[in-house]
Design a protein around this motif. Structure first.
Motif, mmCIF file in Angstrom:
data_model
loop_
_atom_site.group_PDB
_atom_site.id
_atom_site.type_symbol
_atom_site.label_atom_id
_atom_site.label_comp_id
_atom_site.label_asym_id
_atom_site.label_seq_id
_atom_site.Cartn_x
_atom_site.Cartn_y
_atom_site.Cartn_z
ATOM 1 N N HIS A 6 -23.606 2.467 2.344
ATOM 2 C CA HIS A 6 -23.517 1.548 3.480
ATOM 3 C C HIS A 6 -24.844 0.795 3.628
ATOM 4 C CE1 HIS A 6 -21.774 0.878 7.775
ATOM 5 N NE2 HIS A 6 -22.629 -0.087 7.479
ATOM 6 N N HIS A 38 -20.964 -7.173 6.259
ATOM 7 C CA HIS A 38 -19.934 -7.389 7.269
ATOM 8 C C HIS A 38 -18.997 -8.521 6.832
ATOM 9 C CE1 HIS A 38 -21.939 -4.968 10.391
ATOM 10 N NE2 HIS A 38 -23.081 -5.569 10.089
ATOM 11 N N GLU A 63 -17.749 -4.115 4.955
ATOM 12 C CA GLU A 63 -17.579 -3.475 6.267
ATOM 13 C C GLU A 63 -16.805 -4.440 7.154
ATOM 14 O OE1 GLU A 63 -21.209 -2.548 8.436
ATOM 15 O OE2 GLU A 63 -20.134 -1.188 9.790
ATOM 16 N N HIS A 74 -15.697 -0.476 13.058
ATOM 17 C CA HIS A 74 -15.988 -0.966 11.710
ATOM 18 C C HIS A 74 -15.330 -0.073 10.665
ATOM 19 C CE1 HIS A 74 -19.836 -3.292 13.100
ATOM 20 N NE2 HIS A 74 -18.708 -3.895 13.422
ATOM 21 N N HIS A 190 -19.510 4.982 10.976
ATOM 22 C CA HIS A 190 -20.219 5.570 12.134
ATOM 23 C C HIS A 190 -19.317 5.878 13.326
ATOM 24 C CE1 HIS A 190 -20.182 1.261 13.141
ATOM 25 N NE2 HIS A 190 -21.003 0.999 12.154
ATOM 26 N N ARG A 193 -20.439 6.201 17.080
ATOM 27 C CA ARG A 193 -20.955 5.095 17.890
ATOM 28 C C ARG A 193 -19.939 4.543 18.877
ATOM 29 N NH1 ARG A 193 -24.169 0.694 14.378
ATOM 30 N NH2 ARG A 193 -22.812 -0.745 15.489
ATOM 31 N N ASP A 247 -26.830 2.468 6.465
ATOM 32 C CA ASP A 247 -26.578 1.277 7.286
ATOM 33 C C ASP A 247 -27.865 0.441 7.353
ATOM 34 O OD1 ASP A 247 -25.154 -0.550 8.753
ATOM 35 O OD2 ASP A 247 -24.652 0.816 10.388
HETATM 36 MN MN MN Z 1 -21.229 -1.053 11.555
#
Ligand code: MN
Ligand code: AMP
Ligand code: MN
Ligand code: MN
Length: 276
Positions: A6, A38, A63, A74, A190, A193, A247
């Motif tokens: 990631h 993304h 993502e 995500h 994740h 989150r 990330d």
């Molecule tokens: Mn993300």
């Protein structure tokens, strides 16, 4: 083996070009590496060439931003064919609307006393299709409105704060369908989150599993160390494979740099268990 699945480049909201992210990861000891920008796969070819040249095993990724039960979630796709038409069309439709959203974010910030944020954020944007809240966050630090990026997301750009513009992203079904249609593996990014509560999280995991989702991120720069254990347990309970990734967005900016991210806890099956 150091596997990082990631990472972001300047094709989305990272600051380094794809080849430079490969170099950075390699220097930190990564030997299996995925670029997961993304909603965009435009950096994959350059990332693959650089990673292969450095002797890393490369994994093509993305993502995808989705809206599920009113929350932004995500979904990471790994081992995708980045030339798949359905995936490319889906990502293009997901990206559209980001520029108009950026102008609305800017209007709200102007009313909150921060003028010209659209122009300010744009200086940080390399891919005009992908204006992100991260670009606004960098500008809000630059202009002195906030001391650092976490402070920006506490005071601005998030629900209930100036500069938050709700956006309708892809659906969970679409994201998983695009990823699987491109031969890939779908992973919930994740999970710690999201503000879903226990019931909501269970419903997300059940629906994702039913759609053919394979894995969840367990060790990520977006989780606290106690969440590594929580999501290792959730992976076992729901029968998901476990993924790992920093990330990474920029040197010194992300919460955990490559060298500080621990391995997966024992008792989970890594998403890469049958790749080599
Ligand atoms: Mn993300
Ligand atoms: P967007 O896709 O434009 O809504 O922007 C989402 C991006 O903002 C994420 O991918 C992160 O890079 C960044 N972000 C969101 N929340 C935070 C946070 N609390 N701290 C730092 N970065 C964040
Ligand atoms: Mn990001
Ligand atoms: Mn990310």
């Amino acid at each position: 083996m150091n596997v990082d699945l990631h990472c972001h480049s300047n094709v989305s909201d990272g600051v380094l070009a794809p080849a430079a992210v490969a170099q950075y990861a390699h220097q930190a000891g990564v030997n299996v590496w995925a670029l997961t920008d993304h909603d965009e796969v435009g950096g994959i070819a350059r990332a693959r060439a650089a990673a292969t040249g450095l002797g890393m095993q490369f994994v093509a990724g993305v993502e995808i931003s989705i809206t599920w039960a009113g929350e932004t979630i995500h979904i990471v796709g790994l081992q995708i064919d980045e030339s798949n038409r359905g995936l490319l069309q889906g990502l293009e439709s997901t990206r559209s609307g980001r520029d108009a959203r950026g102008r609305e974010i800017s209007d709200q910030l102007a009313r909150a006393g921060i003028p010209n944020a659209y122009e300010g954020a744009l200086k940080y944007v390399d891919n005009p299709d992908l204006m992100s809240r991260t670009h606004f966050a960098r500008y809000l630090v630059e202009c002195g409105a906030c001391a650092n990026i976490p402070e920006v997301f506490r005071k601005y750009l998030t629900e209930g704060k100036p500069g938050y513009v709700p956006h309708r992203w892809a659906s969970l079904t679409q994201a998983v369908t695009w990823i699987k249609g491109a031969g890939g593996i779908a992973v919930i990014a994740h999970p710690g989150r999201y503000k879903l509560g226990q019931t909501g999280e269970g419903a997300l995991f059940d629906e994702f599993k039913q759609l053919g989702g394979t894995a969840i991120e367990v060790v990520t720069g977006s989780h606290s160390p106690d969440q590594y254990q929580v999501y290792a347990e959730q992976a076992r309970r729901y029968g998901f494979l476990a993924s790992r990734g920093t990330d990474f967005h920029a040197p010194g900016e992300s919460r955990v740099d490559f060298k500080l991210l621990p391995p997966l806890p024992s008792g989970v099956t890594p998403v890469w268990h049958d790749w080599f």
